[in-house]
Design an enzyme around this catalytic site. Structure first.
Site, PDB file in Angstrom:
ATOM      1  N   SER A  90      35.615  33.354  42.056  1.00 18.98           N
ATOM      2  CA  SER A  90      35.535  34.602  42.817  1.00 18.98           C
ATOM      3  C   SER A  90      34.283  35.388  42.418  1.00 18.98           C
ATOM      4  O   SER A  90      33.169  34.891  42.561  1.00 18.98           O
ATOM      5  CB  SER A  90      36.822  35.407  42.598  1.00 18.98           C
ATOM      6  OG  SER A  90      36.829  36.580  43.383  1.00 18.98           O
ATOM      7  N   HIS A 199      40.146  38.685  48.667  1.00 13.45           N
ATOM      8  CA  HIS A 199      40.321  37.406  49.357  1.00 13.45           C
ATOM      9  C   HIS A 199      41.453  37.451  50.375  1.00 13.45           C
ATOM     10  O   HIS A 199      42.131  36.451  50.601  1.00 13.45           O
ATOM     11  CB  HIS A 199      40.519  36.269  48.357  1.00 13.45           C
ATOM     12  CG  HIS A 199      39.448  36.221  47.317  1.00 13.45           C
ATOM     13  ND1 HIS A 199      38.141  35.901  47.616  1.00 13.45           N
ATOM     14  CD2 HIS A 199      39.460  36.502  45.992  1.00 13.45           C
ATOM     15  CE1 HIS A 199      37.401  35.972  46.522  1.00 13.45           C
ATOM     16  NE2 HIS A 199      38.173  36.342  45.528  1.00 13.45           N
TER      17      HIS A 199
END
Length: 310
Positions: A90, A199
């Site tokens: 991420s 996300h």
């Protein structure tokens, strides 16, 4: 073959760099550099907290960037081996891009602070949430999220390892999906210490703002190949890098597949570069035959350096 991985949000903690900073000046140097860009004392926040402020996304991201890049600085200064591949979990992709020479540190600090702010401002405080679901396969969990999503936004966000998936969305959606996952056989539901539902589709407004912001940031071709979360590809063209970083905000982190790609390409040793030791357990689950090391403190650093001759 050696690969480096860089942690994302959730790896932060107050005092996370104290042990390394006590022995290596590179840590203070990077935090002072970041503080100058941000206009506040990031070092004091990392050392003294409070945790609530450090866990605010717009603060977490620069702090993790400074910690991870400083760890890389130390590794390189001590003669650590150069990896052939990199990946970031991420947010960790930004640390990888800096360490691979694709993004200047000062530019990255300013960029991720704005990225965090855009993410923070995309949803009201307390509206979103994330939670790790342990012990339930991806298929059934995706079905649960799809069912809940008819009323509350929720989706599988971090595909970390078999039986370890993070869900993200509204607080109500995550809570309901977590309850249903338990009923379906999940062993544990762990709420994550993040302040935004990363996300998930709730981050699309942040992505629109971020696309405009990142357009003016200079990127170079990475000197070390980086596998990106969105498409499991390495990109050299600046525009392609910007595109995957924008998509990353609302797309799933395909971490298990990233590690599988590492193995397929011949990686035999993976070093986690940054605080928290979050990624090593995931890698051990997904690729038990790969050697894993971390650089979270002086003793771990010594072990990793010594392993080069093994």
């Amino acid at each position: 073959m050696l690969a480096f991985v860089f942690p994302g949000q959730g790896a932060q903690s107050v005092g996370m760099v104290n042990a390394l900073a006590a022995e290596y000046p590179q840590v203070r140097t990077r935090f002072e550099q970041a503080s100058a860009v941000l206009g506040f004392d990031l070092w004091q926040m990392a050392v003294d907290g409070p945790a609530e402020e450090l866990n605010r996304t717009q603060n977490t991201q620069p702090a993790l960037l400074a910690a991870s890049v400083a760890t890389w600085d130390i590794w390189c200064a001590l003669g650590g081996a150069r990896p052939q591949l990199m990946a970031g979990h991420s947010f960790g992709e930004y640390s990888a891009l800096v360490c691979a020479g694709a993004l200047q540190f000062d530019d990255a600090v300013a960029l991720v602070a704005d990225r965090g702010r855009f993410m923070q401002e995309a949803v009201p405080p307390g509206f979103g949430a994330m939670a790790a679901v342990l012990g339930l396969d991806l298929g059934p969990l995706q079905q649960i999220c799809a069912e809940v999503a008819t009323e509350h936004e929720v989706q599988c966000a971090n595909l970390n390892a078999a039986g370890q998936v993070v869900i993200s969305g509204t607080a109500a959606g995550v809570a309901l999906a977590g309850d249903m996952a338990k009923q379906a056989g999940a062993k544990k539901i762990i709420p994550l210490a993040v302040s935004v539902p990363a996300h998930s589709a709730l981050m699309r407004p942040a992505a629109v703002r971020f696309e405009s912001r990142i357009a003016g940031v200079p990127f170079s071709a990475p000197e070390i190949s980086i596998l990106h979360n969105v498409d499991l590809e390495s990109h050299a063209a600046p525009e392609a890098i910007r595109t995957v970083l924008v998509k990353q905000l609302y797309s799933a982190v395909r971490w298990q597949e990233t590690i599988e790609q590492f193995v397929a390409r011949g990686v035999t040793r993976i070093i986690e570069c940054g605080p928290g030791k979050v990624l090593v357990p995931l890698i051990k689950r997904g690729a038990p035959g790969v050697e894993t090391l971390s650089l979270t403190g002086p003793s771990e650093l010594t072990t990793a350096l010594a392993a080069q001759g093994a």
